[in-house]
Design a protein around this motif. Structure first.
Motif, PDB file in Angstrom:
ATOM      1  N   THR A 129      -1.237  11.371   9.543  1.00 49.04           N
ATOM      2  CA  THR A 129      -0.923  10.290  10.476  1.00 49.04           C
ATOM      3  C   THR A 129      -1.785   9.067  10.192  1.00 49.04           C
ATOM      4  N   GLU A 130      -3.070   9.280   9.962  1.00 49.58           N
ATOM      5  CA  GLU A 130      -3.966   8.157   9.644  1.00 49.58           C
ATOM      6  C   GLU A 130      -3.574   7.499   8.330  1.00 49.58           C
ATOM      7  N   LYS A 131      -3.206   8.322   7.350  1.00 51.43           N
ATOM      8  CA  LYS A 131      -2.791   7.786   6.052  1.00 51.43           C
ATOM      9  C   LYS A 131      -1.515   6.956   6.195  1.00 51.43           C
ATOM     10  N   LEU A 132      -0.575   7.453   6.984  1.00 48.90           N
ATOM     11  CA  LEU A 132       0.671   6.718   7.208  1.00 48.90           C
ATOM     12  C   LEU A 132       0.418   5.399   7.934  1.00 48.90           C
ATOM     13  N   GLU A 133      -0.470   5.422   8.922  1.00 51.10           N
ATOM     14  CA  GLU A 133      -0.781   4.192   9.655  1.00 51.10           C
ATOM     15  C   GLU A 133      -1.454   3.169   8.747  1.00 51.10           C
ATOM     16  N   LYS A 134      -2.372   3.632   7.900  1.00 51.43           N
ATOM     17  CA  LYS A 134      -3.044   2.713   6.976  1.00 51.43           C
ATOM     18  C   LYS A 134      -2.052   2.157   5.958  1.00 51.43           C
ATOM     19  N   ARG A 135      -1.188   3.022   5.429  1.00 51.45           N
ATOM     20  CA  ARG A 135      -0.172   2.576   4.470  1.00 51.45           C
ATOM     21  C   ARG A 135       0.760   1.552   5.115  1.00 51.45           C
ATOM     22  N   ASN A 136       1.178   1.829   6.333  1.00 49.84           N
ATOM     23  CA  ASN A 136       2.062   0.914   7.053  1.00 49.84           C
ATOM     24  C   ASN A 136       1.391  -0.446   7.239  1.00 49.84           C
ATOM     25  N   TRP A 137       0.126  -0.442   7.649  1.00 50.26           N
ATOM     26  CA  TRP A 137      -0.597  -1.695   7.855  1.00 50.26           C
ATOM     27  C   TRP A 137      -0.725  -2.468   6.543  1.00 50.26           C
ATOM     28  N   MET A 138      -1.070  -1.763   5.466  1.00 46.14           N
ATOM     29  CA  MET A 138      -1.274  -2.441   4.182  1.00 46.14           C
ATOM     30  C   MET A 138       0.036  -2.993   3.621  1.00 46.14           C
ATOM     31  N   LEU A 139       1.126  -2.278   3.800  1.00 45.44           N
ATOM     32  CA  LEU A 139       2.400  -2.781   3.290  1.00 45.44           C
ATOM     33  C   LEU A 139       2.915  -3.954   4.125  1.00 45.44           C
ATOM     34  N   LYS A 140       2.616  -3.955   5.418  1.00 47.55           N
ATOM     35  CA  LYS A 140       2.961  -5.133   6.232  1.00 47.55           C
ATOM     36  C   LYS A 140       2.119  -6.328   5.798  1.00 47.55           C
ATOM     37  N   ALA A 141       0.837  -6.099   5.546  1.00 43.98           N
ATOM     38  CA  ALA A 141      -0.033  -7.180   5.065  1.00 43.98           C
ATOM     39  C   ALA A 141       0.466  -7.679   3.712  1.00 43.98           C
ATOM     40  N   HIS A 142       0.914  -6.760   2.857  1.00 44.41           N
ATOM     41  CA  HIS A 142       1.491  -7.120   1.554  1.00 44.41           C
ATOM     42  C   HIS A 142       2.687  -8.046   1.750  1.00 44.41           C
TER      43      HIS A 142
END
Length: 180
Positions: free
Chosen positions: A42-55
């Motif tokens: 869950t933490e990995k998915l949240e971090k990935r989601n945040w980074m891809l939105k920032a991307h």
């Protein structure tokens, strides 16, 4: 009316008795281990989601800055300050956006890219090298102009290479922004 009240009362009693028993995961065909929450995932998915939105947002900003750099480019012997400033800002935003995508944590289970993501990644193989080489050539060509020399070889092609990179970058952004 009595009949309606009786039906409502029976439905209410049957619903209450059903709700009192409750449904279990086994009743629905799941084991408790099947629906267990994995906090690390869950933490990995949240971090990935945040980074891809920032991307995504940083890339759109980079597109705007690069558009300005292209609009301020001219056939001058020496680059205008606005072109240089917008080019540097656009390149910085572009590399920041790229780093968000590259550094976003991958999931353990490799899911193959599908849909427009495939084209987005394919276009990256065009725009990334072009937007790495093009601005560098532009800087070197501008240094030659400042020394009073005429750029030769690849230095003369910085605008064409950067434009190809910009078009591929814009197409890449378009594939992820608009549903085809």
């Amino acid at each position: 009316m009595k009949r309606l009240n009786l039906i409502i009362a029976l439905l209410s009693l049957s619903f209450n008795s059903f709700a009192a028993e409750g449904l279990s995961l086994d009743d629905l065909g799941f084991n408790a281990s099947d629906v267990k929450v994995d906090k690390a995932l869950t933490e990995k998915l949240e971090k990935r989601n945040w980074m891809l939105k920032a991307h995504q947002y940083t890339a759109l900003g980079a597109l705007a800055l690069m558009s300005g750099a292209i609009l301020t480019a001219g056939e001058h012997k020496q680059a205008k300050d606005s072109h240089v400033a917008l080019g540097i800002a656009g390149a910085t935003a572009y590399y920041t956006a790229a780093s968000f995508a590259f550094l976003a944590p991958e999931l353990d289970e490799k899911t193959p890219a599908r849909g427009m993501t495939v084209w987005h990644r394919r276009l990256a193989w065009i725009h990334f090298p072009a937007l790495l080489i093009g601005p560098t050539l532009g800087y070197l060509a501008n240094q030659k102009y400042k020394k009073g020399q005429e750029p030769t070889g690849m230095l003369k092609n910085h605008a064409a290479i950067t434009t190809i990179g910009f078009i591929a970058f814009a197409a890449s952004a378009l594939t992820m922004t608009i549903e085809f």
